[in-house]
Design a protein around this motif. Sequence first.
Motif, PDB file in Angstrom:
ATOM      1  N   PRO A  32       0.833  -1.205   0.000  1.00 16.28           N
ATOM      2  CA  PRO A  32       0.000   0.000   0.000  1.00 16.28           C
ATOM      3  C   PRO A  32       0.868   1.256   0.000  1.00 16.28           C
ATOM      4  O   PRO A  32       1.627   1.489   0.940  1.00 16.28           O
ATOM      5  CB  PRO A  32      -0.792  -0.117   1.313  1.00 16.28           C
ATOM      6  N   LYS A  33       0.760   2.032  -1.074  1.00 14.82           N
ATOM      7  CA  LYS A  33       1.599   3.222  -1.182  1.00 14.82           C
ATOM      8  C   LYS A  33       0.747   4.445  -1.484  1.00 14.82           C
ATOM      9  O   LYS A  33      -0.283   4.330  -2.159  1.00 14.82           O
ATOM     10  CB  LYS A  33       2.595   3.050  -2.327  1.00 14.82           C
ATOM     11  N   THR A  34       1.208   5.572  -1.027  1.00 17.25           N
ATOM     12  CA  THR A  34       0.547   6.821  -1.400  1.00 17.25           C
ATOM     13  C   THR A  34       0.907   7.115  -2.857  1.00 17.25           C
ATOM     14  O   THR A  34       1.812   6.485  -3.422  1.00 17.25           O
ATOM     15  CB  THR A  34       1.050   7.995  -0.543  1.00 17.25           C
ATOM     16  N   ARG A  35       0.255   8.129  -3.405  1.00 13.63           N
ATOM     17  CA  ARG A  35       0.550   8.440  -4.804  1.00 13.63           C
ATOM     18  C   ARG A  35       1.987   8.906  -4.981  1.00 13.63           C
ATOM     19  O   ARG A  35       2.568   8.800  -6.045  1.00 13.63           O
ATOM     20  CB  ARG A  35      -0.441   9.469  -5.346  1.00 13.63           C
ATOM     21  N   SER A  36       2.564   9.411  -3.892  1.00 12.96           N
ATOM     22  CA  SER A  36       3.964   9.833  -4.013  1.00 12.96           C
ATOM     23  C   SER A  36       4.928   8.677  -3.730  1.00 12.96           C
ATOM     24  O   SER A  36       6.142   8.864  -3.658  1.00 12.96           O
ATOM     25  CB  SER A  36       4.243  11.000  -3.075  1.00 12.96           C
ATOM     26  N   GLY A  37       4.358   7.475  -3.537  1.00 14.84           N
ATOM     27  CA  GLY A  37       5.235   6.306  -3.425  1.00 14.84           C
ATOM     28  C   GLY A  37       5.653   5.944  -2.007  1.00 14.84           C
ATOM     29  O   GLY A  37       6.496   5.074  -1.801  1.00 14.84           O
ATOM     30  N   LYS A  38       5.056   6.584  -1.005  1.00 16.31           N
ATOM     31  CA  LYS A  38       5.443   6.293   0.382  1.00 16.31           C
ATOM     32  C   LYS A  38       4.616   5.108   0.894  1.00 16.31           C
ATOM     33  O   LYS A  38       3.391   5.086   0.743  1.00 16.31           O
ATOM     34  CB  LYS A  38       5.134   7.545   1.215  1.00 16.31           C
ATOM     35  N   ILE A  39       5.296   4.131   1.491  1.00 14.82           N
ATOM     36  CA  ILE A  39       4.579   2.962   2.013  1.00 14.82           C
ATOM     37  C   ILE A  39       3.787   3.372   3.260  1.00 14.82           C
ATOM     38  O   ILE A  39       4.329   4.007   4.152  1.00 14.82           O
ATOM     39  CB  ILE A  39       5.562   1.824   2.358  1.00 14.82           C
ATOM     40  N   MET A  40       2.510   3.023   3.304  1.00 15.17           N
ATOM     41  CA  MET A  40       1.681   3.355   4.469  1.00 15.17           C
ATOM     42  C   MET A  40       1.810   2.260   5.526  1.00 15.17           C
ATOM     43  O   MET A  40       1.051   1.298   5.536  1.00 15.17           O
ATOM     44  CB  MET A  40       0.225   3.526   4.048  1.00 15.17           C
ATOM     45  N   ARG A  41       2.750   2.446   6.409  1.00 14.96           N
ATOM     46  CA  ARG A  41       3.024   1.410   7.405  1.00 14.96           C
ATOM     47  C   ARG A  41       1.897   1.228   8.410  1.00 14.96           C
ATOM     48  O   ARG A  41       1.715   0.143   8.968  1.00 14.96           O
ATOM     49  CB  ARG A  41       4.259   1.786   8.204  1.00 14.96           C
ATOM     50  N   ARG A  42       1.179   2.333   8.644  1.00 13.52           N
ATOM     51  CA  ARG A  42       0.064   2.264   9.583  1.00 13.52           C
ATOM     52  C   ARG A  42      -0.875   1.116   9.182  1.00 13.52           C
ATOM     53  O   ARG A  42      -1.296   0.314  10.013  1.00 13.52           O
ATOM     54  CB  ARG A  42      -0.671   3.612   9.532  1.00 13.52           C
ATOM     55  N   ILE A  43      -1.130   1.013   7.877  1.00 19.45           N
ATOM     56  CA  ILE A  43      -2.033  -0.018   7.379  1.00 19.45           C
ATOM     57  C   ILE A  43      -1.402  -1.406   7.540  1.00 19.45           C
ATOM     58  O   ILE A  43      -2.040  -2.355   7.975  1.00 19.45           O
ATOM     59  CB  ILE A  43      -2.365   0.271   5.895  1.00 19.45           C
ATOM     60  N   LEU A  44      -0.118  -1.484   7.256  1.00 15.90           N
ATOM     61  CA  LEU A  44       0.567  -2.781   7.375  1.00 15.90           C
ATOM     62  C   LEU A  44       0.587  -3.268   8.819  1.00 15.90           C
ATOM     63  O   LEU A  44       0.468  -4.462   9.099  1.00 15.90           O
ATOM     64  CB  LEU A  44       1.987  -2.669   6.827  1.00 15.90           C
ATOM     65  N   ARG A  45       0.740  -2.323   9.749  1.00 15.27           N
ATOM     66  CA  ARG A  45       0.722  -2.683  11.168  1.00 15.27           C
ATOM     67  C   ARG A  45      -0.629  -3.249  11.556  1.00 15.27           C
ATOM     68  O   ARG A  45      -0.715  -4.254  12.257  1.00 15.27           O
ATOM     69  CB  ARG A  45       0.995  -1.432  12.028  1.00 15.27           C
ATOM     70  N   LYS A  46      -1.668  -2.600  11.100  1.00 17.78           N
ATOM     71  CA  LYS A  46      -3.029  -3.050  11.441  1.00 17.78           C
ATOM     72  C   LYS A  46      -3.293  -4.439  10.861  1.00 17.78           C
ATOM     73  O   LYS A  46      -3.894  -5.289  11.516  1.00 17.78           O
ATOM     74  CB  LYS A  46      -4.069  -2.059  10.899  1.00 17.78           C
ATOM     75  N   ILE A  47      -2.853  -4.678   9.650  1.00 19.44           N
ATOM     76  CA  ILE A  47      -3.075  -6.000   9.053  1.00 19.44           C
ATOM     77  C   ILE A  47      -2.306  -7.067   9.844  1.00 19.44           C
ATOM     78  O   ILE A  47      -2.832  -8.125  10.154  1.00 19.44           O
ATOM     79  CB  ILE A  47      -2.676  -6.013   7.558  1.00 19.44           C
ATOM     80  N   ALA A  48      -1.086  -6.735  10.228  1.00 17.17           N
ATOM     81  CA  ALA A  48      -0.283  -7.690  11.004  1.00 17.17           C
ATOM     82  C   ALA A  48      -0.934  -7.990  12.355  1.00 17.17           C
ATOM     83  O   ALA A  48      -0.763  -9.064  12.922  1.00 17.17           O
ATOM     84  CB  ALA A  48       1.134  -7.149  11.201  1.00 17.17           C
ATOM     85  N   GLU A  49      -1.671  -7.004  12.881  1.00 19.14           N
ATOM     86  CA  GLU A  49      -2.356  -7.200  14.170  1.00 19.14           C
ATOM     87  C   GLU A  49      -3.732  -7.831  13.986  1.00 19.14           C
ATOM     88  O   GLU A  49      -4.484  -7.945  14.957  1.00 19.14           O
ATOM     89  CB  GLU A  49      -2.558  -5.842  14.865  1.00 19.14           C
ATOM     90  N   ASP A  50      -4.112  -8.145  12.764  1.00 17.88           N
ATOM     91  CA  ASP A  50      -5.455  -8.654  12.442  1.00 17.88           C
ATOM     92  C   ASP A  50      -6.536  -7.657  12.808  1.00 17.88           C
ATOM     93  O   ASP A  50      -7.656  -8.034  13.135  1.00 17.88           O
ATOM     94  CB  ASP A  50      -5.735  -9.989  13.176  1.00 17.88           C
ATOM     95  N   ASP A  51      -6.195  -6.386  12.791  1.00 15.75           N
ATOM     96  CA  ASP A  51      -7.152  -5.353  13.162  1.00 15.75           C
ATOM     97  C   ASP A  51      -7.681  -4.716  11.868  1.00 15.75           C
ATOM     98  O   ASP A  51      -7.422  -3.547  11.587  1.00 15.75           O
ATOM     99  CB  ASP A  51      -6.424  -4.320  14.046  1.00 15.75           C
ATOM    100  N   PHE A  52      -8.427  -5.520  11.106  1.00  9.84           N
ATOM    101  CA  PHE A  52      -8.802  -5.070   9.763  1.00  9.84           C
ATOM    102  C   PHE A  52      -9.829  -3.941   9.770  1.00  9.84           C
ATOM    103  O   PHE A  52      -9.971  -3.219   8.799  1.00  9.84           O
ATOM    104  CB  PHE A  52      -9.358  -6.239   8.936  1.00  9.84           C
ATOM    105  N   GLY A  53     -10.554  -3.800  10.898  1.00 10.04           N
ATOM    106  CA  GLY A  53     -11.596  -2.781  10.941  1.00 10.04           C
ATOM    107  C   GLY A  53     -11.054  -1.386  11.141  1.00 10.04           C
ATOM    108  O   GLY A  53     -11.765  -0.398  10.964  1.00 10.04           O
ATOM    109  N   ALA A  54      -9.780  -1.278  11.540  1.00 10.73           N
ATOM    110  CA  ALA A  54      -9.256   0.029  11.945  1.00 10.73           C
ATOM    111  C   ALA A  54      -8.202   0.551  10.976  1.00 10.73           C
ATOM    112  O   ALA A  54      -7.248   1.206  11.359  1.00 10.73           O
ATOM    113  CB  ALA A  54      -8.660  -0.079  13.350  1.00 10.73           C
ATOM    114  N   LEU A  55      -8.375   0.243   9.715  1.00 12.94           N
ATOM    115  CA  LEU A  55      -7.338   0.634   8.756  1.00 12.94           C
ATOM    116  C   LEU A  55      -7.301   2.132   8.478  1.00 12.94           C
ATOM    117  O   LEU A  55      -6.314   2.649   7.978  1.00 12.94           O
ATOM    118  CB  LEU A  55      -7.531  -0.116   7.434  1.00 12.94           C
ATOM    119  N   GLY A  56      -8.378   2.803   8.826  1.00 11.80           N
ATOM    120  CA  GLY A  56      -8.406   4.252   8.599  1.00 11.80           C
ATOM    121  C   GLY A  56      -8.626   4.552   7.126  1.00 11.80           C
ATOM    122  O   GLY A  56      -9.044   3.698   6.340  1.00 11.80           O
ATOM    123  N   ASP A  57      -8.299   5.757   6.778  1.00  9.91           N
ATOM    124  CA  ASP A  57      -8.558   6.238   5.427  1.00  9.91           C
ATOM    125  C   ASP A  57      -7.579   5.607   4.439  1.00  9.91           C
ATOM    126  O   ASP A  57      -6.368   5.754   4.561  1.00  9.91           O
ATOM    127  CB  ASP A  57      -8.398   7.762   5.439  1.00  9.91           C
TER     128      ASP A  57
END
Length: 654
Positions: A608-633
């Motif tokens: 998951p990357k922003t349009r400028s190519g930055k990896i959105m780690r916040r999302i990766l952390r949530k997936i690793a925690e199985d917290d799929f409901g809290a991925l945010g925007d």
Amino acid sequence: MSSQATADKTYAPSEEFVSNAHIDAAKYQEMYAASVNDPEAFWAEQMTRLSWTKTPTKIKNTTFAHPDVSIKWFEDGELNVSANCIDRHLETRGDQVAIIWESDDPNLDKKITYNELHQQVSKLANVMKGMGVKKGDRVVLYLPMIPEAAYSMLACARIGAIHSIVFAGFSPEALAARVEGCGASLVITADEAPRGGRNTPLKTNVDAALAHGDLGSTPVLVVERTGGDVPMVDGRDHSYAALMADASADCAPEVMNSEDPLFILYTSGSTGQPKGVEHCSGGYLLWAAMTQEYVFDYHEGDIYWCTADVGWVTGHSYIVYGPLANGATTVMFEGVPTYPDAGRFWAVCEKHKVNQFYTAPTAIRALMARGNEFVENYDLSDLKVLGTVGEPINPEAWNWYNDVIGKGKCPIVDTWWQTETGGHLLTPLPGATATKPGSATTPFFGVQPVILEPTTGEEIHETEAEGVLCMKDSWPGQMRTVYGDHERFVATYFADYKGYYFTGDGCRRDADGYYWITGRVDDVINVSGHRMGTAEVESALVAHAKVSEAAVVGFPHDIKGQGIYCYVTLMDGEEYTDELKVELRNWVRQEIGPIASPDHIQWAPGLPKTRSGKIMRRILRKIAEDDFGALGDTSTLADPSVVDDLIDNRMTKG
Ligand code: WTA
């Protein structure tokens, strides 16, 4: 890890404990106020716990003002750290045991008196001089937990060389980077390091490390720990035993300025490769000594044991420098908590009649999981104070430590600090502080914590607060710079929040003014109490020929606190197989060391990357925690469908 429910429960020390303690609650208040109201006067008094060959007249000269950060304490004072840890004790306690060494093998231990320590350190200092090591030179130590590790540190200090210890669990690649990084003129190692009944081939690792770049001719001193047959390079490698046999035990300590560097220790940050944290002589030693005495309420004759490894800062400050500066008896343990079985710590406590015991929450959790039968057979009645360090301790582990190990009578000191801070900053004092499970409680003398609103950087003045933890002013044990790169020092710790030292930790302050560390707010993770930069693991992964991209995050792990979770994208045309996962895990171990072993590798054909190519780690952390409901925007992603694929992958393949 804190919870409001347990926040209300406090544990006060017994009256008996308080009456024997160095510092009670009233004294803490009085000294704390003095330390922040008039630091000059306070530290001018405290510095007398060290022996100076030239007494400082300038006490504090520090500024956090960006970009001119400069930290100097006792700057015109002169002293030698090894003389403070050894020579000054000889008259009164030459025959007292300085170090109790407990080997990996439960049947082997050794006691080293201050007189013997003096002799060994002086000889080794002469050996090092004979090998051409001079004041200001860097010496890398890559050693097991053996007395020679302490001798080597103190011998460096004696001649003014700067040691840089590399944890013996690091790989040859990681070792090479550190030898190169500090331009070491000597490496001290051992043939092999026994741990948990297995031997790690340290000398072979050194040979592999020195095969890198121009390191080939770096001299090596090899301690004979196991006597195993190891290849020796003629002219480059030297036998420790042989050189020590001929060395003189007479070596006058070099006169050092208080601000002269004592050691460098590489530690992980949120970006780039590990940096060399540089500590100085006077301020560091004062901090290590004072905290060791007060935080553990160490008294004359006590037996004190910190289970850390000297490869980490805890081993520097609380196995070697702090206790020895205080003339204490310090236990040094070569083994692991679970060998020969999960009762080893308690067996050693009983055997050596340990009074203060200091370990990490990860060890407590691991031993707790093995059951109380491993504790019950041992006599732990000598224990007086229990300590923890390295990561937040969950209340369940705290309670087990308190009830099963301390039998409800030993105050627990949950000490919060960092490689950068030199020693404890937030911590209970056992005779002064009512503790709350999971809280590092209140600041040590001279420490001025503040909580800032993370985005605005505004200081939150209300007692109850949550945000990032910073320090408002310097303390003597603070690191002075990043070795060879002062700009990086300023950029890392003083640029995000101007005028403050930024710790990288999130923190909450409760209504009683107690501090609760909530974990790192940057890309540093804490695996079994070991600090790891996710960027380091990522760069190891992408160094593999089949990997095109990697993103690494921490995830909650029952025993380790945090585990290492890797998302990996392969080069076009490569096949995503289970065999390759195994290969990549081994690859990371080889590149960094076993402590960096990925717990989980998830194939990620897209990240998951922003349009400028930055990896959105916040999302990766949530997936690793199985917290799929809290991925945010996720709408700012270049391709939002990547997230669904990752979740799908996580749920179906685990
Ligand atoms: C974490 C180890 C909560 C924290 C001495 C810090 C802790 C990092 C505690 C430094 C504690 C250390 N409670 N978290 N008592 N002690 N930490 O440099 O995130 O290896 O920033 O120093 O460990 O790790 P380091």
